[in-house]
Scaffold this motif. Structure first.
Motif, PDB file in Angstrom:
ATOM      1  N   PHE A 154       0.860  -1.189   0.000  1.00 44.11           N
ATOM      2  CA  PHE A 154       0.000   0.000   0.000  1.00 44.11           C
ATOM      3  C   PHE A 154       0.889   1.229   0.000  1.00 44.11           C
ATOM      4  CE2 PHE A 154      -1.842   3.528   2.445  1.00 44.11           C
ATOM      5  CZ  PHE A 154      -2.898   3.835   1.607  1.00 44.11           C
ATOM      6  N   SER A 155       0.570   2.185  -0.833  1.00 45.73           N
ATOM      7  CA  SER A 155       1.340   3.420  -0.833  1.00 45.73           C
ATOM      8  C   SER A 155       0.414   4.612  -1.029  1.00 45.73           C
ATOM      9  CB  SER A 155       2.394   3.398  -1.949  1.00 45.73           C
ATOM     10  OG  SER A 155       1.757   3.225  -3.193  1.00 45.73           O
ATOM     11  N   ARG A 210      -3.202  16.331   9.204  1.00 43.01           N
ATOM     12  CA  ARG A 210      -4.450  15.609   9.024  1.00 43.01           C
ATOM     13  C   ARG A 210      -5.051  15.888   7.652  1.00 43.01           C
ATOM     14  NH1 ARG A 210      -7.312  13.175  12.902  1.00 43.01           N
ATOM     15  NH2 ARG A 210      -6.032  12.687  14.695  1.00 43.01           N
ATOM     16  N   ARG A 211      -4.180  16.099   6.699  1.00 39.36           N
ATOM     17  CA  ARG A 211      -4.675  16.366   5.347  1.00 39.36           C
ATOM     18  C   ARG A 211      -5.262  15.117   4.723  1.00 39.36           C
ATOM     19  NH1 ARG A 211      -0.106  19.883   3.832  1.00 39.36           N
ATOM     20  NH2 ARG A 211       0.294  18.517   2.082  1.00 39.36           N
ATOM     21  N   ARG A 212      -6.051  15.352   3.678  1.00 43.81           N
ATOM     22  CA  ARG A 212      -6.642  14.219   2.968  1.00 43.81           C
ATOM     23  C   ARG A 212      -5.577  13.385   2.265  1.00 43.81           C
ATOM     24  NH1 ARG A 212     -10.958  14.296  -1.201  1.00 43.81           N
ATOM     25  NH2 ARG A 212     -10.129  16.303  -1.826  1.00 43.81           N
ATOM     26  N   LEU A 213      -5.791  12.084   2.228  1.00 37.14           N
ATOM     27  CA  LEU A 213      -4.840  11.214   1.542  1.00 37.14           C
ATOM     28  C   LEU A 213      -4.873  11.481   0.044  1.00 37.14           C
ATOM     29  CD1 LEU A 213      -4.960   7.561   2.876  1.00 37.14           C
ATOM     30  CD2 LEU A 213      -3.600   9.491   3.625  1.00 37.14           C
ATOM     31  N   LYS A 214      -3.716  11.316  -0.571  1.00 41.09           N
ATOM     32  CA  LYS A 214      -3.642  11.478  -2.020  1.00 41.09           C
ATOM     33  C   LYS A 214      -2.884  10.316  -2.635  1.00 41.09           C
ATOM     34  CE  LYS A 214      -3.949  16.432  -2.589  1.00 41.09           C
ATOM     35  NZ  LYS A 214      -3.147  17.642  -2.541  1.00 41.09           N
ATOM     36  N   ARG A 215      -3.235  10.017  -3.869  1.00 41.46           N
ATOM     37  CA  ARG A 215      -2.534   8.997  -4.667  1.00 41.46           C
ATOM     38  C   ARG A 215      -2.404   7.659  -3.948  1.00 41.46           C
ATOM     39  NH1 ARG A 215       0.913  13.358  -5.857  1.00 41.46           N
ATOM     40  NH2 ARG A 215       2.782  12.406  -4.980  1.00 41.46           N
ATOM     41  N   GLN A 216      -3.461   7.274  -3.224  1.00 43.16           N
ATOM     42  CA  GLN A 216      -3.366   5.983  -2.551  1.00 43.16           C
ATOM     43  C   GLN A 216      -3.496   4.850  -3.565  1.00 43.16           C
ATOM     44  OE1 GLN A 216      -5.534   8.442  -2.113  1.00 43.16           O
ATOM     45  NE2 GLN A 216      -7.283   7.811  -0.909  1.00 43.16           N
ATOM     46  N   LYS A 217      -2.679   3.833  -3.357  1.00 42.36           N
ATOM     47  CA  LYS A 217      -2.607   2.748  -4.333  1.00 42.36           C
ATOM     48  C   LYS A 217      -2.335   1.427  -3.632  1.00 42.36           C
ATOM     49  CE  LYS A 217      -0.381   1.664  -8.714  1.00 42.36           C
ATOM     50  NZ  LYS A 217       0.673   2.015  -9.678  1.00 42.36           N
ATOM     51  N   TYR A 219      -5.883   6.657   6.432  1.00 46.31           N
ATOM     52  CA  TYR A 219      -7.067   7.440   6.070  1.00 46.31           C
ATOM     53  C   TYR A 219      -7.674   8.131   7.286  1.00 46.31           C
ATOM     54  CZ  TYR A 219     -11.655   8.424   4.006  1.00 46.31           C
ATOM     55  OH  TYR A 219     -12.792   9.036   3.564  1.00 46.31           O
ATOM     56  N   LYS A 220      -7.670   7.415   8.405  1.00 43.88           N
ATOM     57  CA  LYS A 220      -8.209   7.968   9.657  1.00 43.88           C
ATOM     58  C   LYS A 220      -7.151   8.728  10.451  1.00 43.88           C
ATOM     59  CE  LYS A 220     -12.354   6.064   9.323  1.00 43.88           C
ATOM     60  NZ  LYS A 220     -13.586   6.850   9.177  1.00 43.88           N
ATOM     61  N   HIS A 221      -5.955   8.821   9.895  1.00 42.53           N
ATOM     62  CA  HIS A 221      -4.820   9.486  10.561  1.00 42.53           C
ATOM     63  C   HIS A 221      -4.523   8.883  11.924  1.00 42.53           C
ATOM     64  CE1 HIS A 221      -4.559  12.307   7.341  1.00 42.53           C
ATOM     65  NE2 HIS A 221      -5.822  12.629   7.487  1.00 42.53           N
ATOM     66  N   ILE A 222      -4.689   7.578  12.008  1.00 45.73           N
ATOM     67  CA  ILE A 222      -4.321   6.873  13.238  1.00 45.73           C
ATOM     68  C   ILE A 222      -2.849   6.481  13.144  1.00 45.73           C
ATOM     69  CG2 ILE A 222      -4.742   4.795  14.645  1.00 45.73           C
ATOM     70  CD1 ILE A 222      -7.687   4.921  13.499  1.00 45.73           C
ATOM     71  N   ASP A 223      -2.421   6.082  11.948  1.00 45.19           N
ATOM     72  CA  ASP A 223      -1.005   5.772  11.720  1.00 45.19           C
ATOM     73  C   ASP A 223      -0.606   6.241  10.328  1.00 45.19           C
ATOM     74  OD1 ASP A 223       1.532   4.810  11.438  1.00 45.19           O
ATOM     75  OD2 ASP A 223       1.026   2.699  11.773  1.00 45.19           O
ATOM     76  N   ASN A 224      -0.053   7.450  10.268  1.00 45.99           N
ATOM     77  CA  ASN A 224       0.353   8.025   8.982  1.00 45.99           C
ATOM     78  C   ASN A 224       1.625   7.383   8.443  1.00 45.99           C
ATOM     79  OD1 ASN A 224      -1.785   9.749   9.170  1.00 45.99           O
ATOM     80  ND2 ASN A 224      -0.581  11.625   9.368  1.00 45.99           N
ATOM     81  N   GLU A 225       2.319   6.655   9.300  1.00 47.33           N
ATOM     82  CA  GLU A 225       3.615   6.117   8.892  1.00 47.33           C
ATOM     83  C   GLU A 225       3.531   4.707   8.314  1.00 47.33           C
ATOM     84  OE1 GLU A 225       6.313   8.071   9.033  1.00 47.33           O
ATOM     85  OE2 GLU A 225       5.058   9.652   9.876  1.00 47.33           O
ATOM     86  N   LEU A 226       2.316   4.152   8.260  1.00 43.35           N
ATOM     87  CA  LEU A 226       2.100   2.822   7.681  1.00 43.35           C
ATOM     88  C   LEU A 226       2.953   1.748   8.370  1.00 43.35           C
ATOM     89  CD1 LEU A 226       2.214   3.826   3.878  1.00 43.35           C
ATOM     90  CD2 LEU A 226       0.267   3.988   5.427  1.00 43.35           C
ATOM     91  N   THR A 227       2.983   1.768   9.682  1.00 47.49           N
ATOM     92  CA  THR A 227       3.789   0.792  10.419  1.00 47.49           C
ATOM     93  C   THR A 227       2.933  -0.407  10.839  1.00 47.49           C
ATOM     94  OG1 THR A 227       3.266   1.647  12.614  1.00 47.49           O
ATOM     95  CG2 THR A 227       5.104   2.694  11.441  1.00 47.49           C
ATOM     96  N   HIS A 228       3.604  -1.395  11.435  1.00 52.05           N
ATOM     97  CA  HIS A 228       2.887  -2.525  12.039  1.00 52.05           C
ATOM     98  C   HIS A 228       2.870  -2.331  13.550  1.00 52.05           C
ATOM     99  CE1 HIS A 228       4.462  -4.334   8.195  1.00 52.05           C
ATOM    100  NE2 HIS A 228       3.158  -4.392   8.058  1.00 52.05           N
TER     101      HIS A 228
END
Ligand SMILES: [Zn+2]
Length: 140
Positions: free
Chosen positions: A41-42, A49-56, A85-94
């Motif tokens: 996912f990228s 808290r900006r809107r996500l862009k170019r999610q793929k 998307y919910k800005h709970i984890d913007n860093e995409l970690t586990h």
């Protein structure tokens, strides 16, 4: 199961409804030509808290996917998407949030979402080059 971008989109819609109350806007989809990365996912770098862009969401087309493995990997990527998307984890970690959500899903829906997936156990796609597959196995 051979996958295409169309199948990714259909399955995304199905799991979005089943597991995320259709909260997630449709991202772009792509096919990875990889034996080592089965899903990815990228999105554009998120600040504040900006809107996500170019999610793929991308998944490897080099495997003859079992339905369950496919679902677990796609939902894994969708959890990253949801947390960003919910800005709970913007860093995409586990991290904690990912762990908690995947454990809840595993318990409530009988999924088997893990942090890491050993895709060396997956069957290669019949369309993939055998040579490349063995070469890859040999190198890693
Ligand atoms: Zn992950």
């Amino acid at each position: 199961m051979e996958i295409t971008e169309k199948i990714l989109e259909q399955k995304f819609r199905e799991y979005n409804l089943l597991y995320f109350q259709s909260d997630l806007p449709l991202p772009r989809f792509g096919l990875l030509k990889s034996y080592s990365i089965c899903g990815y996912f990228s999105c554009a770098k998120i600040t504040g808290r900006r809107r996500l862009k170019r999610q793929k969401i991308e998944m490897s087309c080099r495997f003859d996917w079992e339905e369950n493995d496919f679902r677990d990997v796609l939902v894994h990527e969708m959890i990253h998407y949801y947390l960003a998307y919910k800005h709970i984890d913007n860093e995409l970690t586990h991290g904690e949030a990912f762990q908690k959500m995947s454990q809840d899903f595993n318990q409530n829906f009988g999924l088997h979402i893990t942090e890491k997936v050993d895709c060396s156990q997956f069957k290669p796609s019949p369309n993939a080059s055998r040579f490349m597959f063995y070469l890859f196995k040999y190198l890693y």
